[in-house]
Scaffold this motif. Structure first.
Motif, PDB file in Angstrom:
ATOM      1  N   THR A  59      -5.307   4.030  -7.798  1.00 43.39           N
ATOM      2  CA  THR A  59      -4.647   3.570  -6.576  1.00 43.39           C
ATOM      3  C   THR A  59      -3.333   2.868  -6.909  1.00 43.39           C
ATOM      4  O   THR A  59      -2.340   3.012  -6.178  1.00 43.39           O
ATOM      5  CB  THR A  59      -5.575   2.629  -5.790  1.00 43.39           C
ATOM      6  OG1 THR A  59      -6.784   3.323  -5.459  1.00 43.39           O
ATOM      7  CG2 THR A  59      -4.914   2.131  -4.520  1.00 43.39           C
ATOM      8  N   SER A 118       0.840  -1.194   0.000  1.00 39.92           N
ATOM      9  CA  SER A 118       0.000   0.000   0.000  1.00 39.92           C
ATOM     10  C   SER A 118       0.876   1.244   0.000  1.00 39.92           C
ATOM     11  O   SER A 118       2.014   1.220   0.510  1.00 39.92           O
ATOM     12  CB  SER A 118      -0.910   0.012   1.238  1.00 39.92           C
ATOM     13  OG  SER A 118      -1.779  -1.110   1.236  1.00 39.92           O
ATOM     14  N   CYS A 134     -10.937   3.993 -10.521  1.00 37.27           N
ATOM     15  CA  CYS A 134     -10.452   4.307  -9.175  1.00 37.27           C
ATOM     16  C   CYS A 134      -9.378   3.320  -8.735  1.00 37.27           C
ATOM     17  O   CYS A 134      -8.364   3.699  -8.130  1.00 37.27           O
ATOM     18  CB  CYS A 134     -11.612   4.309  -8.190  1.00 37.27           C
ATOM     19  SG  CYS A 134     -12.792   5.656  -8.435  1.00 37.27           S
ATOM     20  N   GLU A 135      -9.575   2.038  -9.027  1.00 35.54           N
ATOM     21  CA  GLU A 135      -8.583   1.017  -8.674  1.00 35.54           C
ATOM     22  C   GLU A 135      -7.272   1.256  -9.413  1.00 35.54           C
ATOM     23  O   GLU A 135      -6.182   1.079  -8.853  1.00 35.54           O
ATOM     24  CB  GLU A 135      -9.129  -0.371  -9.000  1.00 35.54           C
ATOM     25  CG  GLU A 135     -10.300  -0.795  -8.108  1.00 35.54           C
ATOM     26  CD  GLU A 135     -10.907  -2.104  -8.565  1.00 35.54           C
ATOM     27  OE1 GLU A 135     -10.440  -2.644  -9.597  1.00 35.54           O
ATOM     28  OE2 GLU A 135     -11.856  -2.591  -7.915  1.00 35.54           O
ATOM     29  N   GLY A 168      -4.230   7.092  -4.693  1.00 34.49           N
ATOM     30  CA  GLY A 168      -5.331   6.654  -3.842  1.00 34.49           C
ATOM     31  C   GLY A 168      -5.268   7.301  -2.473  1.00 34.49           C
ATOM     32  O   GLY A 168      -4.229   7.866  -2.079  1.00 34.49           O
ATOM     33  N   PRO A 169      -6.389   7.231  -1.715  1.00 36.01           N
ATOM     34  CA  PRO A 169      -7.649   6.612  -2.150  1.00 36.01           C
ATOM     35  C   PRO A 169      -8.360   7.452  -3.209  1.00 36.01           C
ATOM     36  O   PRO A 169      -8.332   8.675  -3.159  1.00 36.01           O
ATOM     37  CB  PRO A 169      -8.462   6.550  -0.858  1.00 36.01           C
ATOM     38  CG  PRO A 169      -7.914   7.663  -0.012  1.00 36.01           C
ATOM     39  CD  PRO A 169      -6.463   7.742  -0.330  1.00 36.01           C
TER      40      PRO A 169
END
Length: 611
Positions: free
Chosen positions: A340, A92, A336-337, A345-346
């Motif tokens: 990221t 992340s 959106c993915e 992101g988010p």
């Protein structure tokens, strides 16, 4: 594009797996970067230095990776590995935190810095752990930033110091160079004054890596200097840090200061240093702020700015733009993915505006417009998937612009007349355009706000300086049959009526040099150009749509009495001056100007009147 060299095995260790070269090239392509070369330190030295001793050099495989010029977060192995892990969904994006200390360190900025480098931003990395590889990467990133966004330290200069050997509060001021005394990083114990040190760096071959930065402050009456509370010099920006506060492998707390002429870029540079290397702190991705206090001339507080900013912001791109630009009917949640994956992101879908809203982290200063978001969506989606599956419904046939087509035809004809085409630089010194040609500076030239050097001060308003410099560099050519050069290119003038504040004009310039001035040869070229354009001389063109003639000219670039103005009547009832030709004035070709030791003639005319 900048090229970053990283050790292959170290990169693979950070990525958590080993790739074949083909697999890694594919990964780079998918992410929008490129593996340029596979080499080693020994191989690089062998290529660059003939007969160099390479036996003791390292054979470790190095990947040379090309990255986009505006992706400052990819200028080091830390940034590349982190970005690829996030792209692959294996990690992340980190959250960067500003941690308040018991008492903030302070940098006091004196008003004197306004004379030379008015801004400074600072930060502290606590409980930092260096090893040899981290240290090398730490230094390399500073060098890459200096050559990239810092524009050779002209806009920003980075200073890094061991906080444990200095004491705050710190001060940033501009002082007479004779008042600055310290031991620079390049010395062990010898004390230098600011002026003497710059004279040394300017001429000493062992310091040639610092010589390009010397002119940035050399002639200034004051030099910028950073000191600690005891008056010890930490750095002489943008040249060199002090030896006293140098970074060592044992350093645990790092004080970073960036002095600048551009505050926006200074904040970007500081944020880049912090976000890339805060992962080595005991508490990863944390940084301690510093209060930068700007003082008034009487020592009072003018303003206080706390740095680093490490700011995040929101940005949006409509789904209409996303689908329209990349040509794929993509769902909002998928967009959106993909954002990221690119560290934006988010990301959320905003139904009211049919747009995706992304979070821009401090590492992504390249995100300036909605189209930048769309570009990242396209990269994450996959370039290979964007190939259209059908022939476009519209059919367009390309053709050159009429002016370009005309100029191409004219080039052929002038070349047949024995002239050699040259292509000269569009930027030049202001005095080359005006003073060297004997012309008054009328303010018509477009000046560069931050020229790289005096050779690139203004955009040319005439092609003659380029031709004269070309003749100067080729004056050893045989002159028996004359030397003939020509150029057809654009010149630029300031124009307040234009949207851009300037306008282009397509000009033709030709030059003849030899045993004689060759006025008649240049005159013949003028007549030939007119004939090719079916423009007759006024003496034989009665009743023609367009006619031309010449009149005496007082252009100071040409010899008095041997200069002519080219006049054109296009049938509109008024004559226009479209150019000038004649024998170049002896002062123009004198040794202290264009340094040509034989006579020459030249012509320059505006071609846009013929189209």
């Amino acid at each position: 594009m900048p090229t970053v060299g990283v050790e292959r095995d170290e990169l693979f260790r950070r990525l958590g797996r080993t790739y074949t070269q083909e697999e890694f090239e594919l990964l780079c392509f998918e992410f929008g970067i490129e593996l340029d070369d596979v080499t080693s330190e020994r191989e690089m030295v062998a290529k660059e230095q003939l007969n160099a001793k390479t036996e003791e050099l390292d054979d470790t495989v190095i990947y040379k990776i090309d990255i986009p010029a505006n992706r400052y977060d990819l200028l080091c192995i830390e940034g590349i590995a982190r970005a690829l892990l996030i792209f692959k969904g294996l990690q992340s994006a980190p959250v960067y935190q500003i941690v308040e200390p018991a008492q903030r360190q302070v940098m006091r900025v004196r008003p004197s810095t306004k004379q030379i480098r008015p801004f400074v931003v600072c930060a502290i990395l606590r409980d930092f752990t260096f090893d040899q590889k981290v240290y090398k990467s730490f230094i390399d990133l500073q060098d890459k930033l200096h050559q990239n966004i810092c524009r050779g330290r002209k806009l920003v200069a980075i200073g890094t110091h061991d906080l444990d050997v200095v004491s705050g509060p710190f001060s940033y001021s501009a002082e007479p160079p004779e008042d600055i005394e310290f031991v620079p990083l390049t010395e062990e114990d010898k004390v230098w004054t600011g002026r003497a040190l710059l004279e040394h760096y300017k001429t000493d071959p062992s310091c040639k890596h610092l010589a390009p930065y010397v002119p940035l402050i050399m002639d200034s009456p004051v030099y910028p200097v950073v000191r600690d509370a005891t008056g010890t010099v930490l750095s002489l920006p943008p040249i060199i840090n002090g030896n006293h506060s140098r970074i060592k492998l044992s350093t645990r707390n790092v004080f970073i200061e960036c002095t600048a002429t551009d505050l926006t870029k200074a904040n970007i540079v500081l944020d880049t240093m912090i976000t890339m290397f805060s992962e080595y702190c005991t508490a990863p991705f944390t940084v301690e702020p510093v209060d930068v206090i700007y003082e008034t001339p009487v020592g009072e507080v003018d303003k206080v700015e706390t740095t680093p900013l490490l700011s995040t912001r929101l940005a949006e791109a409509t789904m209409k733009d996303v689908k329209g630009i990349i040509g794929v009917d993509i769902a909002p949640h998928e967009a959106c993915e993909l954002c990221t994956k690119m560290q934006l992101g988010p990301a959320d879908y905003v139904a009211e505006t049919d747009s995706i809203r992304v979070t821009v982290p401090p590492t992504r200063s390249d995100i300036l417009h909605a189209v930048d978001i769309v570009e990242d969506v396209a990269i994450a989606y996959g370039f290979n998937k964007l190939i259209p599956g059908k022939t476009p419904e519209t059919l367009a046939v390309g053709a050159p612009l009429p002016l370009n087509h005309f100029c191409d035809q004219l080039r052929d004809e002038i070349a047949r007349a024995g002239y050699t085409e040259v292509l000269t630089h569009g930027l030049c010194m202001s005095r080359e355009t005006f003073e060297y040609l004997g012309r008054k500076n009328d303010g018509s030239a477009v000046a560069l706000a931050n020229p790289a050097n005096e050779e690139y001060e203004v955009v040319r308003t005439s092609l003659l300086p380029g031709l004269l410099k070309t003749l100067n560099h080729n004056k050893s050519m045989p002159k028996k049959n004359g030397i003939k050069f020509y150029e057809i290119s654009d010149v630029v003038f300031r124009d307040e009526s234009s949207d851009t504040g300037a306008r282009n004009e397509r000009h033709l310039a030709a030059l003849y040099g030899g045993v004689t001035a060759g006025f008649e040869i240049i005159h013949g070229l003028v007549d030939r150009v007119m004939t090719l354009n079916q423009v007759k001389h006024r003496s034989v063109g009665a009743g023609s749509a367009s006619t031309y003639w010449i009149e005496p000219s007082d252009d100071p670039a040409f010899f008095p009495g041997r200069a002519a103005a080219i006049m054109l009547d296009s049938g509109e009832g008024s004559a226009k001056l479209i150019g000038t030709f004649g024998v170049v004035h002896p002062e123009v070709i004198s040794k202290d100007r264009y340094d040509i030791d034989f006579p020459c003639s030249a012509v320059e005319m505006n071609l846009e009147h013929f189209v």
